[in-house]
Design a protein around this motif. Structure first.
Motif, PDB file in Angstrom:
ATOM      1  N   GLU A  54       0.795  -1.233   0.000  1.00  0.00           N
ATOM      2  CA  GLU A  54       0.000   0.000   0.000  1.00  0.00           C
ATOM      3  C   GLU A  54       0.825   1.281   0.000  1.00  0.00           C
ATOM      4  N   PRO A  55       1.881   1.423   0.850  1.00  0.00           N
ATOM      5  CA  PRO A  55       2.627   2.694   0.798  1.00  0.00           C
ATOM      6  C   PRO A  55       3.333   2.903  -0.540  1.00  0.00           C
ATOM      7  N   LEU A  56       3.840   1.814  -1.129  1.00  0.00           N
ATOM      8  CA  LEU A  56       4.512   1.946  -2.432  1.00  0.00           C
ATOM      9  C   LEU A  56       3.508   2.249  -3.535  1.00  0.00           C
ATOM     10  N   ARG A  57       2.313   1.666  -3.442  1.00  0.00           N
ATOM     11  CA  ARG A  57       1.281   1.935  -4.443  1.00  0.00           C
ATOM     12  C   ARG A  57       0.877   3.408  -4.397  1.00  0.00           C
ATOM     13  N   ALA A  58       0.710   3.942  -3.189  1.00  0.00           N
ATOM     14  CA  ALA A  58       0.335   5.351  -3.056  1.00  0.00           C
ATOM     15  C   ALA A  58       1.411   6.251  -3.637  1.00  0.00           C
ATOM     16  N   ARG A  59       2.679   5.926  -3.375  1.00  0.00           N
ATOM     17  CA  ARG A  59       3.795   6.727  -3.907  1.00  0.00           C
ATOM     18  C   ARG A  59       3.824   6.643  -5.432  1.00  0.00           C
ATOM     19  N   ALA A  60       3.614   5.439  -5.976  1.00  0.00           N
ATOM     20  CA  ALA A  60       3.625   5.259  -7.430  1.00  0.00           C
ATOM     21  C   ALA A  60       2.465   6.010  -8.082  1.00  0.00           C
ATOM     22  N   LEU A  61       1.279   5.949  -7.472  1.00  0.00           N
ATOM     23  CA  LEU A  61       0.128   6.661  -8.042  1.00  0.00           C
ATOM     24  C   LEU A  61       0.355   8.160  -8.048  1.00  0.00           C
ATOM     25  N   GLU A  62       1.009   8.662  -7.010  1.00  0.00           N
ATOM     26  CA  GLU A  62       1.284  10.102  -6.947  1.00  0.00           C
ATOM     27  C   GLU A  62       2.314  10.517  -7.994  1.00  0.00           C
ATOM     28  N   ARG A  63       3.400   9.748  -8.102  1.00  0.00           N
ATOM     29  CA  ARG A  63       4.485  10.134  -9.016  1.00  0.00           C
ATOM     30  C   ARG A  63       4.161   9.875 -10.478  1.00  0.00           C
ATOM     31  N   LEU A  64       3.311   8.893 -10.747  1.00  0.00           N
ATOM     32  CA  LEU A  64       2.979   8.557 -12.138  1.00  0.00           C
ATOM     33  C   LEU A  64       1.630   9.122 -12.563  1.00  0.00           C
ATOM     34  N   ALA A  65       1.098  10.069 -11.805  1.00  0.00           N
ATOM     35  CA  ALA A  65      -0.249  10.586 -12.070  1.00  0.00           C
ATOM     36  C   ALA A  65      -0.426  11.048 -13.513  1.00  0.00           C
ATOM     37  N   GLY A  66       0.589  11.652 -14.103  1.00  0.00           N
ATOM     38  CA  GLY A  66       0.481  12.149 -15.465  1.00  0.00           C
ATOM     39  C   GLY A  66       0.512  11.065 -16.529  1.00  0.00           C
ATOM     40  N   ARG A  67       0.974   9.871 -16.161  1.00  0.00           N
ATOM     41  CA  ARG A  67       1.089   8.786 -17.140  1.00  0.00           C
ATOM     42  C   ARG A  67      -0.017   7.747 -17.016  1.00  0.00           C
ATOM     43  N   LEU A  68      -0.806   7.819 -15.959  1.00  0.00           N
ATOM     44  CA  LEU A  68      -1.820   6.800 -15.721  1.00  0.00           C
ATOM     45  C   LEU A  68      -3.167   7.205 -16.315  1.00  0.00           C
ATOM     46  N   VAL A  69      -3.881   6.198 -16.829  1.00  0.00           N
ATOM     47  CA  VAL A  69      -5.245   6.389 -17.304  1.00  0.00           C
ATOM     48  C   VAL A  69      -6.104   5.420 -16.502  1.00  0.00           C
ATOM     49  N   HIS A  70      -6.926   5.962 -15.604  1.00  0.00           N
ATOM     50  CA  HIS A  70      -7.755   5.160 -14.696  1.00  0.00           C
ATOM     51  C   HIS A  70      -6.910   4.177 -13.894  1.00  0.00           C
ATOM     52  N   GLY A  71      -5.722   4.605 -13.486  1.00  0.00           N
ATOM     53  CA  GLY A  71      -4.851   3.772 -12.657  1.00  0.00           C
ATOM     54  C   GLY A  71      -4.026   2.752 -13.416  1.00  0.00           C
ATOM     55  N   VAL A  72      -4.061   2.790 -14.740  1.00  0.00           N
ATOM     56  CA  VAL A  72      -3.344   1.808 -15.559  1.00  0.00           C
ATOM     57  C   VAL A  72      -2.174   2.493 -16.263  1.00  0.00           C
ATOM     58  N   LEU A  73      -0.999   1.899 -16.133  1.00  0.00           N
ATOM     59  CA  LEU A  73       0.212   2.392 -16.783  1.00  0.00           C
ATOM     60  C   LEU A  73       0.410   1.622 -18.087  1.00  0.00           C
ATOM     61  N   SER A  74       0.573   2.332 -19.208  1.00  0.00           N
ATOM     62  CA  SER A  74       0.783   1.693 -20.511  1.00  0.00           C
ATOM     63  C   SER A  74       2.158   2.050 -21.042  1.00  0.00           C
ATOM     64  N   ILE A  75       2.838   1.036 -21.573  1.00  0.00           N
ATOM     65  CA  ILE A  75       4.170   1.224 -22.152  1.00  0.00           C
ATOM     66  C   ILE A  75       4.178   0.551 -23.520  1.00  0.00           C
ATOM     67  N   ARG A  76       4.632   1.300 -24.525  1.00  0.00           N
ATOM     68  CA  ARG A  76       4.668   0.772 -25.893  1.00  0.00           C
ATOM     69  C   ARG A  76       6.112   0.643 -26.354  1.00  0.00           C
ATOM     70  N   ALA A  77       6.440  -0.498 -26.934  1.00  0.00           N
ATOM     71  CA  ALA A  77       7.781  -0.739 -27.471  1.00  0.00           C
ATOM     72  C   ALA A  77       7.655  -1.195 -28.913  1.00  0.00           C
ATOM     73  N   GLU A  78       8.355  -0.491 -29.807  1.00  0.00           N
ATOM     74  CA  GLU A  78       8.314  -0.881 -31.222  1.00  0.00           C
ATOM     75  C   GLU A  78       9.659  -0.646 -31.900  1.00  0.00           C
ATOM     76  N   GLU A  79      10.739  -0.604 -31.099  1.00  0.00           N
ATOM     77  CA  GLU A  79      12.027  -0.290 -31.698  1.00  0.00           C
ATOM     78  C   GLU A  79      12.708  -1.487 -32.361  1.00  0.00           C
ATOM     79  N   HIS A  80      12.250  -2.699 -32.065  1.00  0.00           N
ATOM     80  CA  HIS A  80      12.868  -3.891 -32.658  1.00  0.00           C
ATOM     81  C   HIS A  80      11.946  -4.488 -33.712  1.00  0.00           C
ATOM     82  N   ARG A  81      12.517  -5.312 -34.586  1.00  0.00           N
ATOM     83  CA  ARG A  81      11.726  -5.949 -35.633  1.00  0.00           C
ATOM     84  C   ARG A  81      11.039  -7.213 -35.137  1.00  0.00           C
TER      85      ARG A  81
END
Length: 141
Positions: A54-81
């Motif tokens: 819980e304390p780590l989740r709260a810290r992550a939600l606060e620091r990643l607020a600009g990157r989260l959509v409804h609490g979900v973090l999305s990462i896209r990778a397309e640099e390799h074939r």
């Protein structure tokens, strides 16, 4: 371990909590890029993850607020074939982002008293510079 992502010393995320989507990569590549779904998009639900204490989740939600959509973090990778290499890149990026987000806050800086000599040298240099400039502005005899 193949089924677990190590985020920090005692924080691990099982791959069962990850959601994958695959699509075609953009950019050059000829016929291969037009027919293969090699881009990998990784989604991780930070808000509802049982792996984060819980304390780590709260810290992550606060620091990643600009990157989260409804609490979900999305990462896209397309640099390799290859889809496999893009999956590995996305997992590594997720680990790095979460590691930074749950890191403890840095120690507060304690201001130290400035040594007297430093201040005196600074003021002496200012006086010397002032004299030089004052000497330039005087009339020539």
């Amino acid at each position: 371990m193949p089924g677990i992502i190590n985020v920090r010393d005692s924080v691990f995320i099982p791959e069962t909590e990850l959601t994958w989507r695959f699509s075609r990569s953009s950019g050059p590549g000829g016929q291969h890029v037009n027919t293969s779904s090699t881009a990998a998009e990784l989604s991780f639900d930070v808000l509802n993850s049982p792996s984060l204490p819980e304390p780590l989740r709260a810290r992550a939600l606060e620091r990643l607020a600009g990157r989260l959509v409804h609490g979900v973090l999305s990462i896209r990778a397309e640099e390799h074939r290859s889809q496999l290499r893009n999956r590995e890149a996305a997992k590594a990026r997720l680990s790095a982002v979460l590691s930074d987000a749950i890191a403890p806050p840095p120690k507060k800086r304690i201001p130290k008293k400035m040594p007297r000599g430093i201040n005196e040298r600074r003021l002496e240099n200012k006086r010397r510079r002032s004299d030089v400039k004052r000497g330039r502005s005087s009339r020539w005899g």
